[in-house]
Design a protein around this motif. Structure first.
Motif, short mmCIF file in Angstrom:
data_model
loop_
_atom_site.label_atom_id
_atom_site.label_comp_id
_atom_site.label_asym_id
_atom_site.label_seq_id
_atom_site.Cartn_x
_atom_site.Cartn_y
_atom_site.Cartn_z
N ALA A 1 6.44 2.31 -29.66
CA ALA A 1 7.70 1.84 -29.06
C ALA A 1 7.80 2.34 -27.61
O ALA A 1 8.17 1.59 -26.70
CB ALA A 1 8.88 2.33 -29.88
N ALA A 2 7.43 3.62 -27.39
CA ALA A 2 7.51 4.19 -26.04
C ALA A 2 6.52 3.49 -25.11
O ALA A 2 6.79 3.31 -23.92
CB ALA A 2 7.21 5.68 -26.09
N ALA A 3 5.38 3.07 -25.67
CA ALA A 3 4.38 2.37 -24.85
C ALA A 3 4.91 0.98 -24.48
O ALA A 3 4.76 0.53 -23.34
CB ALA A 3 3.07 2.26 -25.61
N GLU A 4 5.53 0.32 -25.46
CA GLU A 4 6.02 -1.03 -25.19
C GLU A 4 7.20 -1.04 -24.22
O GLU A 4 7.37 -1.97 -23.45
CB GLU A 4 6.32 -1.77 -26.50
CG GLU A 4 5.03 -2.43 -26.99
CD GLU A 4 4.96 -2.72 -28.47
OE1 GLU A 4 5.99 -2.60 -29.16
OE2 GLU A 4 3.85 -3.04 -28.94
N SER A 5 7.97 0.05 -24.21
CA SER A 5 9.09 0.10 -23.27
C SER A 5 8.64 0.59 -21.89
O SER A 5 9.42 0.67 -20.96
CB SER A 5 10.18 1.04 -23.81
OG SER A 5 9.72 2.38 -23.68
N GLY A 6 7.38 0.94 -21.76
CA GLY A 6 6.84 1.36 -20.45
C GLY A 6 7.01 2.83 -20.17
O GLY A 6 6.68 3.31 -19.09
N GLU A 7 7.52 3.59 -21.17
CA GLU A 7 7.75 5.01 -20.92
C GLU A 7 6.48 5.85 -21.14
O GLU A 7 6.25 6.82 -20.43
CB GLU A 7 8.86 5.49 -21.85
CG GLU A 7 9.62 6.64 -21.25
CD GLU A 7 11.00 6.79 -21.88
OE1 GLU A 7 11.16 7.76 -22.62
OE2 GLU A 7 11.86 5.92 -21.63
N ALA A 8 5.67 5.44 -22.13
CA ALA A 8 4.43 6.17 -22.41
C ALA A 8 3.29 5.53 -21.64
O ALA A 8 3.12 4.31 -21.68
CB ALA A 8 4.13 6.14 -23.91
N ILE A 9 2.53 6.34 -20.95
CA ILE A 9 1.37 5.82 -20.22
C ILE A 9 0.14 6.63 -20.62
O ILE A 9 0.26 7.71 -21.21
CB ILE A 9 1.58 5.85 -18.68
CG1 ILE A 9 1.93 7.27 -18.19
CG2 ILE A 9 2.66 4.84 -18.28
CD1 ILE A 9 2.08 7.37 -16.67
N CYS A 10 -1.04 6.09 -20.31
CA CYS A 10 -2.26 6.78 -20.74
C CYS A 10 -3.27 6.83 -19.59
O CYS A 10 -3.12 6.16 -18.58
CB CYS A 10 -2.87 6.08 -21.95
SG CYS A 10 -3.69 4.53 -21.55
N GLY A 11 -4.28 7.64 -19.82
CA GLY A 11 -5.34 7.73 -18.82
C GLY A 11 -6.40 8.72 -19.25
O GLY A 11 -6.15 9.58 -20.11
N ALA B 1 -0.55 -3.58 -22.05
CA ALA B 1 -1.15 -3.44 -20.72
C ALA B 1 -0.35 -2.50 -19.82
O ALA B 1 -0.92 -1.84 -18.94
CB ALA B 1 -1.27 -4.82 -20.07
N GLY B 2 0.97 -2.42 -20.06
CA GLY B 2 1.83 -1.59 -19.21
C GLY B 2 1.50 -0.10 -19.28
O GLY B 2 1.92 0.68 -18.42
N MET B 3 0.76 0.32 -20.31
CA MET B 3 0.39 1.74 -20.44
C MET B 3 -0.73 2.15 -19.52
O MET B 3 -0.97 3.33 -19.30
CB MET B 3 -0.19 2.00 -21.84
CG MET B 3 0.73 1.99 -22.98
SD MET B 3 -0.19 2.61 -24.42
CE MET B 3 0.05 4.38 -24.26
N LEU B 4 -1.49 1.13 -19.07
CA LEU B 4 -2.77 1.45 -18.45
C LEU B 4 -2.64 1.73 -16.95
O LEU B 4 -1.83 1.12 -16.26
CB LEU B 4 -3.75 0.29 -18.62
CG LEU B 4 -3.99 -0.18 -20.06
CD1 LEU B 4 -5.11 -1.22 -20.08
CD2 LEU B 4 -4.34 0.98 -20.96
N PRO B 5 -3.49 2.62 -16.44
CA PRO B 5 -3.52 2.86 -15.00
C PRO B 5 -4.13 1.66 -14.28
O PRO B 5 -4.81 0.85 -14.89
CB PRO B 5 -4.43 4.08 -14.87
CG PRO B 5 -5.21 4.16 -16.14
CD PRO B 5 -4.44 3.45 -17.20
#
Ligand code: ADP
Length: 502
Positions: free
Chosen positions: A152-162, A213-217
């Protein structure tokens, strides 16, 4: 007068280092700190990303103190253990879970599921990689499926990864206060989400993996003429410095070794071995069990590709002789012991302790020691061990030549075990071409410094870098063709015997 230098941060599997390099490649200051290896279950390996960021700040301060007042840092580059993946909150900077390390095998079931009927080669044409637990993609799938609230955090754009270069660059450039969320093209090429030709995230692959896709750098070249960001003045550099170099560790070593021409290859002899062959501007698909990967892309120039092959057990075999068999007290002693006999006495050792990686890919293989007679001594076992490392590397070199159609010339070497003259000579004998050891063996950190320096305009071109590269010793092949064939025949017989134990 202050001396200009480049800060290179090397975020490795066991430790994080910061080295300040002079523009001639000399080391002006160094800081290093190990971090915890977290093993929650068999096969699981984790790192605490927050600890790694704290250590990064510490080692930067240490390197600055070691270099003294008279240096001025002109650019910053980062190199990293590849594939290890972190997820964090964009607003607080706090990780949602420990980073999953490249060695971690928990994602096998996810890989099997993704492979389905198409097999492990399902995404290989596009990504250059077979489906395997090694790569970052399956690790993020596991986190999304297992960390409560993460999807859910990833879909809302709050969680990001790298991967780790992404995490460090984001933090260095201000973290929650506008940190740059980027990954370099070499690290992106190890996720299984990037199309090797387009050098962009591939929506079809993201969909197959179920990754928002919003999680990605954003994917950037390995060096930037316009910096991706600047270090925060409140951070460990206490200055606003351009962030303009980022590259995965093995590719960084290729750059540090100045392997800029198609056909140039380097091998790093550490715990395992990592070979990379520069194949120029077109990705070469592998039929012989190698990976196709981005070697580097300097902004303003096309991407350059590489074939990569790794050997699981190299220096680790010498550690095994020391710790398990107690044949030696320290790793360097293996050379004198091996030199105390004229040859291997017919003894061959295949160190398939965890199966065999490239180019054999035999998870069923296990170690064998064969060709023993009453004549054999521990010195023959020491010699067979050093030779085994060279045979494994040779098998990868043969596969590389077959895949690329390139006749390989000299091999440039680095890593702790490259100090072993007997091994280097034997490698040259098998290869039939010179093995070259440079004076600077810190090639990984140096490669990231070069990438940053190219971006910042501190070096005019690749020739400029080549002019700093110095040979410490060249090992010329000296073995007769008959002797070499005899050795290789013995190795292949031993190799056959290592298959089918599991
Ligand atoms: P890593 O980066 O994987 O930790 P290093 O590049 O530091 O590895 O190399 C260390 C490895 O090299 C160890 O496994 C050690 O056993 C081996 N090694 C170090 N010196 C020698 C030597 N002179 N001869 C043979 N092996 C060596």
């Amino acid at each position: 007068m202050s001396t200009a230098c480049i800060a290179s941060i090397d975020q490795g599997t066991t430790s994080t280092r910061c080295i300040l390099f002079g523009l001639d490649g000399s080391i002006l200051g160094l800081g290093q700190k190990e971090h915890r290896q977290i093993y929650p279950q068999p096969g699981w390996v984790e790192h605490d990303a927050a600890e790694i960021w704290r250590n990064t700040q510490t080692v930067i301060r240490e390197a600055r103190i070691a270099a003294g007042e008279h240096v001025s840092i002109a650019a910053v580059g980062v190199t990293n253990q590849r594939e290890t993946l972190a997820v964090w909150n964009r607003k607080s900077g706090a990780p949602y879970a420990n980073a999953i390390v490249w060695q971690d095998t928990r994602t096998q079931a996810i890989c099997d599921r993704l492979a389905g009927d198409a097999g492990t080669e399902r995404f290989q044409a596009q990504t250059g990689l077979p489906l395997a637990t090694y790569f970052s993609g399956p690790k993020l799938v596991w986190l999304l499926e297992n960390v409560p609230g993460l999807r859910a955090a990833a879909e809302s754009g709050e969680a990001i990864c790298g991967t780790m270069e992404s995490w460090i660059l984001w933090n260095l450039s201000g973290g929650p206060d506008g940190g740059a969320h980027i990954t370099d093209v070499t690290n992106a090429s190890r996720t299984m989400w990037m199309d090797l030709n387009k050098l962009a995230w591939e929506p079809e692959l993201l969909e197959a993996f179920g990754v928002p896709a919003g999680m990605l750098p954003s994917i950037v070249p390995s060096s930037a003429k316009t910096p991706w960001g600047y270090t925060a003045t409140s951070g460990p550099f206490e200055a606003r410095l351009p962030l303009c170099g980022a590259v995965g560790d093995q590719q960084a070593a290729l750059i540090g070794q100045c392997c800029f021409e198609s056909g140039e290859a380097k091998n790093t002899y550490g715990t395992g071995c990592f070979l990379l062959l520069n194949t120029g501007q077109t990705p070469v698909p592998s039929k012989a069990g190698l990976l196709t990967t981005v070697a580097y892309q300097f902004e303003g120039s096309p991407a350059v590709y590489a074939l990569e092959g790794s050997v699981a057990i190299a220096g680790a075999l010498i550690q095994w002789l020391r710790d398990n068999l107690q044949l030696i007290d320290s790793a360097p002693e293996v050379e004198a012991l091996a030199r105390s006999v004229a040859d291997n006495g017919g003894v061959y050792l295949v160190p398939a302790f965890t199966g065999l990686f490239a180019p054999h890919w035999r998870p069923d293989a296990r170690g064998v020691l064969c060709g023993l007679t009453q004549f054999a001594t521990k010195a023959h076992i020491a010699r067979a061990s050093l030779e085994a490392v060279a045979y494994q590397v040779h098998d990868v070199l043969v596969a590389m030549a077959k895949d690329s159609g390139i006749a390989l010339g000299t091999l440039r070497v680095d890593g702790g075990m490259a100090a072993n003259d007997l091994l280097m000579q034997f490698q040259a004998d098998l290869h039939g071409s010179p093995v070259i050891r440079p004076t600077v063996l810190e090639t990984t950190a140096l490669g990231a410094a070069y990438a940053a320096g190219l971006g910042a305009g501190l070096f005019s071109n690749l020739e400029d870098l080549r002019s700093h590269w110095r040979v410490e010793r060249t090992f010329e092949p000296a073995m007769s063709a008959e002797k070499r064939d005899e050795h290789l025949a013995g190795w292949h017989k031993a190799l056959e015997r290592s298959f089918g134990w599991e």
